[in-house]
Design an enzyme around this catalytic site. Sequence first.
Site, short mmCIF file in Angstrom:
data_model
loop_
_atom_site.label_atom_id
_atom_site.label_comp_id
_atom_site.label_asym_id
_atom_site.label_seq_id
_atom_site.Cartn_x
_atom_site.Cartn_y
_atom_site.Cartn_z
N GLU A 55 -11.88 -6.69 5.71
CA GLU A 55 -13.06 -6.64 5.08
C GLU A 55 -13.37 -5.01 4.50
O GLU A 55 -14.07 -4.71 3.69
CB GLU A 55 -14.19 -6.66 6.00
CG GLU A 55 -14.22 -8.28 6.45
CD GLU A 55 -13.50 -8.56 7.70
OE1 GLU A 55 -13.97 -9.55 8.57
OE2 GLU A 55 -12.34 -8.03 8.01
N CYS A 86 -16.50 -4.31 11.27
CA CYS A 86 -16.87 -4.78 9.80
C CYS A 86 -18.27 -5.28 9.55
O CYS A 86 -18.64 -4.81 8.27
CB CYS A 86 -15.79 -5.94 9.60
SG CYS A 86 -14.05 -5.40 9.70
#
Length: 149
Positions: A55, A86
């Site tokens: 991500e 994330c």
Amino acid sequence: MTADLEFMQAALAEARAAGQAGEVPIGAVVAFEGRVIASGQNSVLRRLDPTAHAEIVAMRGAAQVIGNYRLLGCTLYCTLEPCAMCAGALIHARVGRLVYAAPDPKAGACGSVLTVLNHPQLNHQMPVELGVLGEESAELLRNFFRDRR
């Protein structure tokens, strides 16, 4: 095929590539205005970088394409529920929407273990959709860890 399926298939391709490189097979793509503008795969081992989750890699690429660290109007597609790091980055980047394939019962921060995204005290909220190609993603992870044992 819906756009969500198409973009999640692209994220799964990134996950497969990560697995082939010896990384945990997690992939992500960022879509903006109907097209993929950045992709990422877990690369913590190859980059010797504990923050190089799929991500984060995808968001870094998207910010370069857009020319702004704010990813307003973007959707991030990832094959596994984001972790706390994330999820925090998604909030700081003001990502417009998150779609993830499989829940992470060990470190998920979108409701499985923690609820970082859409916490009522945080200043950014985003729609979250889960389960798009979830079984394929979970199977990829199961096979990777089974083969490593």
